[in-house]
Design an enzyme around this catalytic site. Structure first.
Site, PDB file in Angstrom:
ATOM      1  N   LYS A 212       0.810  -1.129  -0.220  1.00  0.00           N
ATOM      2  CA  LYS A 212      -0.015  -0.316   0.171  1.00  0.00           C
ATOM      3  C   LYS A 212       0.371   1.165   0.209  1.00  0.00           C
ATOM      4  O   LYS A 212       0.846   1.983  -0.295  1.00  0.00           O
ATOM      5  CB  LYS A 212      -1.134   0.010   1.053  1.00  0.00           C
ATOM      6  CG  LYS A 212      -2.694  -1.338   1.148  1.00  0.00           C
ATOM      7  CD  LYS A 212      -2.816  -1.269   2.559  1.00  0.00           C
ATOM      8  CE  LYS A 212      -3.806  -2.353   1.966  1.00  0.00           C
ATOM      9  NZ  LYS A 212      -4.282  -2.327   3.641  1.00  0.00           N
TER      10      LYS A 212
ATOM     11  N   GLY B 135      -8.617  -4.591   7.936  1.00  0.00           N
ATOM     12  CA  GLY B 135      -8.972  -2.891   8.979  1.00  0.00           C
ATOM     13  C   GLY B 135      -7.281  -3.852  10.172  1.00  0.00           C
ATOM     14  O   GLY B 135      -7.511  -3.005  10.480  1.00  0.00           O
TER      15      GLY B 135
ATOM     16  N   GLU C 252      -0.868   8.199   6.995  1.00  0.00           N
ATOM     17  CA  GLU C 252      -1.401   8.999   6.167  1.00  0.00           C
ATOM     18  C   GLU C 252      -1.599  10.390   7.648  1.00  0.00           C
ATOM     19  O   GLU C 252      -1.995   9.685   8.491  1.00  0.00           O
ATOM     20  CB  GLU C 252      -2.312   8.978   5.638  1.00  0.00           C
ATOM     21  CG  GLU C 252      -2.384   7.494   4.179  1.00  0.00           C
ATOM     22  CD  GLU C 252      -2.961   7.321   3.594  1.00  0.00           C
ATOM     23  OE1 GLU C 252      -3.441   7.020   2.427  1.00  0.00           O
ATOM     24  OE2 GLU C 252      -4.174   7.319   4.770  1.00  0.00           O
TER      25      GLU C 252
ATOM     26  N   LYS D 110     -15.512  -3.516   6.110  1.00  0.00           N
ATOM     27  CA  LYS D 110     -17.219  -3.279   5.613  1.00  0.00           C
ATOM     28  C   LYS D 110     -17.976  -4.035   6.783  1.00  0.00           C
ATOM     29  O   LYS D 110     -17.763  -5.401   6.451  1.00  0.00           O
ATOM     30  CB  LYS D 110     -17.172  -3.307   4.267  1.00  0.00           C
ATOM     31  CG  LYS D 110     -16.204  -2.358   3.653  1.00  0.00           C
ATOM     32  CD  LYS D 110     -15.686  -2.519   2.033  1.00  0.00           C
ATOM     33  CE  LYS D 110     -15.092  -1.956   1.677  1.00  0.00           C
ATOM     34  NZ  LYS D 110     -14.278  -2.228   0.333  1.00  0.00           N
TER      35      LYS D 110
ATOM     36  N   ARG E 164      -8.597  -7.819  -7.443  1.00  0.00           N
ATOM     37  CA  ARG E 164      -9.222  -9.442  -6.976  1.00  0.00           C
ATOM     38  C   ARG E 164     -10.808  -9.507  -7.735  1.00  0.00           C
ATOM     39  O   ARG E 164     -10.897  -7.448  -7.739  1.00  0.00           O
ATOM     40  CB  ARG E 164      -8.607 -10.178  -5.936  1.00  0.00           C
ATOM     41  CG  ARG E 164      -9.556  -8.883  -4.692  1.00  0.00           C
ATOM     42  CD  ARG E 164      -9.277  -9.992  -3.690  1.00  0.00           C
ATOM     43  NE  ARG E 164      -9.099  -8.698  -2.746  1.00  0.00           N
ATOM     44  CZ  ARG E 164     -10.016  -8.177  -1.264  1.00  0.00           C
ATOM     45  NH1 ARG E 164     -11.085  -8.417  -2.014  1.00  0.00           N
ATOM     46  NH2 ARG E 164      -9.937  -7.162  -1.233  1.00  0.00           N
TER      47      ARG E 164
END
Length: 453
Positions: A116, A165, A200, A237, A292
């Site tokens: 990432k 997460g 971030e 999610k 994916r």
């Protein structure tokens, strides 16, 4: 076209791939662990081979055993589904070396976007907006403190690998930063075998919006609209819907073009999503690229009238994307709810056991993707998702009404599920208005706790 595909996965996604293969006249080979011997995907596939014991490290993550099964079964291709080896560049390389088609992006693409921090660096290089943060991996707590002071608190610490997460912590000051850095590193090492982290600036109370892309092997790339994934628990999610309540044609066009530009820059092939956070001013920031098929792909299928898994297989086999994909517009509204074997009122604690009684919903506008049947044992080894309930309507209000009906119809006895928290979401005033953020679940749980005290 492929003659036979090995499905390197389990549960509902394995069943979903089997269905797409049957529509295309392709034979299927299921691999399974000893814990999944009685699973539906084993029963529904044309052939099945056991590849190890219950833990995924001894079965679904064993590349050598999966490749051996592929050679025994004489397959043309391997579909990895989502999770497990779906975004593993080494596995994609092994498949290529064995002359087996990996149904997904090339290994070079997975290497660029699987990390990432690297994906964030690449996105910024090609003009995709990213939140302020580190330029790459943050090696130490001292470096983490320096970066956090530069960009200002609050910040979010993230693992470069994996997802779901895990390996994520929010820090509001120096103390919570150091604690979070250590905790995230340990969790990432345990979950992904890689404790590398980046930092971030935290976008507070954002919307989480992802764009569905499809790319063929000839360089053509299209997007198939967006999904709003803002309803989450512990950064995972729980609810997804399309179209997003915050979307207008101009923003969809901008975000769609940005997603295609990023996909083109990494020579993307197959299906995937580009994920963003959107702030209250309508600014969007790249989070990551999922290389994916996504858990929530049925939402897009129902809204746009397409079969993403079938198309994923077709483009992997060398077929071109047809012209009609460039002109797709949303025709319906769809909402997906993930039914997990978790106690939503006890910090989403996992719940394993036997399904003693089962009744899944039906009727107009309801689709259920699930591997459940009455009597199945829910193993503690794997992801907690039991089913995906998708409600489809001509309007958002109709889709919400149908979801409420579906959740009231659903009976799953033997394990705790997220259905009670789902009912609270779909009856929530903010959700009904479409005025919600990634913090909605926390607000609902806090209100319930306040009532109980």
């Amino acid at each position: 076209m492929f003659n036979k595909i090995l499905i390197a996965n389990r549960g509902e996604i394995a069943l979903r791939i089997i269905r797409a293969c049957r529509d295309l006249g392709i034979k299927t080979l299921a691999v399974y662990s000893e814990a999944d011997e009685k699973s539906l995907h084993v029963q529904q596939a044309d052939e099945a081979i056991c590849i190890g014991s219950g833990p995924s490290t001894e079965s679904y993550l064993r590349m050598d055993r999966i490749i051996s099964a592929a050679e025994i079964g004489d397959v043309d291709a391997i579909h990895p589904g989502y999770g497990f080896l779906a975004e593993n560049p080494h596995f994609a390389e092994i498949c290529a070396n064995c002359n087996i088609k990996f149904i997904g992006p090339k290994a070079t693409t997975l290497k660029k976007m699987g990390n990432k921090a690297m994906a964030r660096f690449h996105a910024r290089k090609v003009g995709v907006p990213v939140a302020p943060g580190s330029d790459g991996i943050v090696e130490s707590e001292k470096e983490a403190l320096k970066i956090s002071h530069q960009i200002g608190y609050p910040v979010i610490i993230k693992a470069v690998a994996g997802g779901g997460g895990r390996g994520m912590r929010i820090a509001h000051n120096d103390v919570s930063l150091v604690q979070g850095f250590v905790a995230a590193k340990l969790e990432a090492e345990k979950s992904f075998g890689d404790g590398s982290l980046y930092i971030e600036k935290l976008i507070e109370d954002p919307r989480h919006v992802e764009f569905q892309i499809l790319a063929d092997t000839k360089g053509k790339i299209v997007h198939v609209g967006e999904r709003d994934c803002s309803i989450q628990r512990r950064n995972q999610k729980l609810v997804e819907e399309s179209p997003s309540p915050i979307m207008d044609p101009a923003l969809r066009k901008r975000m769609g073009k940005t997603s295609i530009r990023l996909a083109e820059s990494v020579d993307y092939e197959g299906v995937g999503t580009v994920e963003y956070l959107v702030d209250k001013a309508g600014n969007f920031y790249f989070i990551e690229m999922n290389c994916r098929i996504q858990v929530e792909h049925p939402v897009t299928e129902e809204v746009y009238g397409v079969d993403l898994v079938k198309e994923q297989i077709l483009v992997a086999a060398g077929y071109s994307i047809s012209k009609e994909w460039e002109e797709l517009e949303p025709k319906k509204h769809a909402i997906e709810f993930r039914v997990n074997s978790e106690d939503g009122l006890q910090d989403f604690r996992p719940s394993a056991g036997k399904i003693d009684f089962l009744h899944l919903p039906g009727g107009p506008g309801i689709r259920v993707d699930s591997h459940l049947y009455q009597g199945i044992e829910i193993s503690p080894y794997y992801d907690s998702m039991l089913a995906k309930i998708i409600a489809i309507g001509n309007s958002r209000d109709e889709a919400i009404a149908r979801m409420n009906r579906a959740l009231n119809e659903t009976i799953i006895e033997g394990v705790k599920t997220t259905i009670p928290i789902g009912k609270s979401v779909f009856q929530n005033t903010d959700f009904k208005r479409g005025d919600y953020t990634t913090n909605l679940i926390n607000k609902i749980l806090a209100a319930k706790k306040s009532l109980d005290e």
